[in-house]
Design an enzyme around this catalytic site. Structure first.
Site, PDB file in Angstrom:
ATOM      1  N   GLU A 265       0.725  -1.417   0.084  1.00 16.00           N
ATOM      2  CA  GLU A 265      -0.040   0.071   0.005  1.00 16.00           C
ATOM      3  C   GLU A 265       0.847   1.320  -0.026  1.00 16.00           C
ATOM      4  O   GLU A 265       0.657   2.029   0.780  1.00 16.00           O
ATOM      5  CB  GLU A 265      -0.876  -0.083   1.179  1.00 16.00           C
ATOM      6  CG  GLU A 265      -2.026  -1.031   1.088  1.00 16.00           C
ATOM      7  CD  GLU A 265      -3.045  -1.067   2.222  1.00 16.00           C
ATOM      8  OE1 GLU A 265      -2.670  -0.238   3.097  1.00 16.00           O
ATOM      9  OE2 GLU A 265      -4.017  -1.745   2.319  1.00 16.00           O
ATOM     10  N   GLU A 369      -6.567  -8.012   0.401  1.00 19.91           N
ATOM     11  CA  GLU A 369      -6.991  -7.771   1.702  1.00 19.91           C
ATOM     12  C   GLU A 369      -8.624  -7.137   1.281  1.00 19.91           C
ATOM     13  O   GLU A 369      -8.659  -6.517   0.548  1.00 19.91           O
ATOM     14  CB  GLU A 369      -5.930  -6.496   1.930  1.00 19.91           C
ATOM     15  CG  GLU A 369      -4.903  -6.861   2.742  1.00 19.91           C
ATOM     16  CD  GLU A 369      -4.206  -5.485   3.475  1.00 19.91           C
ATOM     17  OE1 GLU A 369      -4.914  -4.600   3.871  1.00 19.91           O
ATOM     18  OE2 GLU A 369      -2.827  -5.533   3.545  1.00 19.91           O
TER      19      GLU A 369
END
Length: 477
Positions: A265, A369
């Protein structure tokens, strides 16, 4: 400058890797290779040559020595056949909060400090006595995830775990980098526990995606990067330092994992990171290929930019064995929180077509995720000391959706209607992953947040014991 990159003269099984540890250097045959000063944007992406050069599986003498229990745990480790990415479906779970602390996953660790200024792993090391902090972390590394968890993960029909690693836990030494090896104030020492975990994974037929979750300077400014605040990863030498860390990890344990994720991320919405992230993916990919051959898969992410932004990027023949990681949550902005149950499911299903279209013409794609949560009510989900959007305890003057009661925490207080929805919502997001190359739920366990816990979902029945046992198989049709 010349830097020593060492490869074992014979391919060592995991048992010997763990047992020999610091003694291994005497059994290695080293070669000197030029240490290139990688400048982002200049690394060529030439097609890989045919054939598989294999992975370097040795463990450097810089690695902490494993304990006797770690060595014995690997004694019965069998071989694990390579996973056929693109043909077989990844079905997995993240082991969040283990090697990178997150206050909402293990709030007790932070509460026990009696210091509200300790909000992440950086301040945990900075504001506590180092001996005390190490004792706490060693106990956590030893007990948060155990071999029994790997047994349970396998029994639940899952074939992958995604494991998070902070750069401060990588025992890189100066012979492997031109940059600083200091990780202060972070507390190092997780590496031997990681090695033990890799042994458990192989023993219990669980494949591993290893994810660099925290990089020097923080790649997103979230506590899950190790340091909450500003995202300074693009500044100074942080990016090139990260490339050396990736090279080291791939060279030392590339043969023990299936996929190495180059960075979790990164904040691509931030201009400085947006400007260099594509070049970082390419440079770090090249570093992996230099030391680990072609059998180790490499994973990149969309950097919050959406997969469409990466159309045609790092595809064959310019790169080989690259996967895309896509994350989806529906709790971090007010528009998502305002959705009804049916709208949450419809939103999941809308993502399915986007990812499927991308994966067909670009990279194998994993929904890496996602969770069952539809509120941000979990204590400290938005950071230690920060409230929730849902009940108005975070930002005054914003929309309030109601009480957090019955949405998170202990599931014994949840309604049957809510649990029925959670099953539908779980299946809608599984449908996304099944439509591409797979999925990895976040996360296996949490101290007091059952809506984020795969383990509690199995116990409560809104996650099936067999992930292919679907009640709503056409939920996205």
């Amino acid at each position: 400058m010349l830097v020593a990159f060492c490869s074992a003269s014979v391919s060592l099984p995991l048992l010997l890797v763990l047992l020999l540890g610091a003694l291994e250097s005497s059994a290695q045959k080293c070669r000197l290779v030029p240490k290139q000063q990688i400048q982002l944007g200049t690394v060529p992406q030439a097609p890989l040559s045919g054939g598989d050069s294999g992975n370097t599986t040795g463990t450097s003498s810089a690695s902490p020595s494993p304990t006797s229990s770690e060595s014995s745990s690997a004694s019965a480790t069998p071989s694990l056949a390579p996973f056929n990415y693109g043909k077989d479906t990844v079905r997995g779970v993240n082991l969040g909060g283990w090697f990178v602390l997150e206050p909402w996953i293990t709030p007790s660790i932070f509460e026990n400090t009696n210091n509200s200024d300790i909000v992440d792993e950086y301040t945990f090391g900075q504001m506590l006595d180092s001996g005390y902090a190490l004792d706490v972390l060693q106990n956590h590394w030893d007990t948060w995830i155990t071999e029994d968890d790997f047994i349970a993960i396998n029994a639940a029909g899952l074939n992958h775990v995604r494991m998070q690693l902070g750069y401060w836990s990588v025992p890189i030494t100066s012979e492997y980098t031109n940059y600083t090896t200091s990780v202060s104030p972070y507390i190092a020492g997780a590496w031997p526990y990681l090695l033990r975990a890799l042994g458990w994974a192989k023993k219990h037929s669980v494949h591993v995606i290893l994810d660099l979750h925290g990089a020097p300077g923080s790649q997103n400014g979230y506590d899950n990067s190790g340091r909450r605040g500003s995202a300074n990863w693009a500044q100074g030498t942080n990016v090139n330092r990260t490339i050396d860390i990736i090279r080291f990890v791939a060279g030392q344990i590339g043969g023990m994992i299936d996929v190495l994720e180059l960075l979790n991320e990164p904040a691509g919405y931030q201009s400085d990171i947006h400007g260099i992230i594509a070049d970082y993916w390419q440079a770090a990919y090249q570093a992996v290929r230099e030391v680990a051959g072609t059998s180790l898969k490499v994973m990149i992410g969309d950097a919050f930019l959406g997969v469409d932004n990466w159309d045609g990027f790092m595809t064959s023949p310019d790169a080989q064995g690259v996967l895309m990681d896509y994350h989806q949550y529906q709790v971090f902005n007010y528009n998502q929180l305002a959705m009804s149950y049916d709208e949450h499911i419809a939103d999941s299903c809308q993502v399915l077509s986007t990812l499927q279209s991308y994966a067909k013409s670009n990279l194998y794609t994993i929904s890496g995720e996602w969770s069952n949560a539809i509120t941000d009510c979990t204590k400290w989900l938005n950071g230690r000391g920060v409230g929730a959007r849902w009940d108005g305890t975070w930002q005054p003057g914003q929309q309030v959706f109601g009480s957090c009661d019955g949405y998170t925490g202990n599931s014994s207080a949840w309604s049957d209607d809510y649990k029925t929805f959670l099953r539908k919502y779980w299946e809608s997001q599984v449908a996304i992953g099944e439509a591409v190359q797979g999925w990895v739920f976040w996360t296996w366990k949490a101290e007091n947040s059952d809506d984020w816990s795969y383990q509690k979902g199995l116990e409560g029945g809104w996650i099936p014991q067999d992930p292919t046992d679907l009640i709503y198989p056409d939920i996205c049709s």
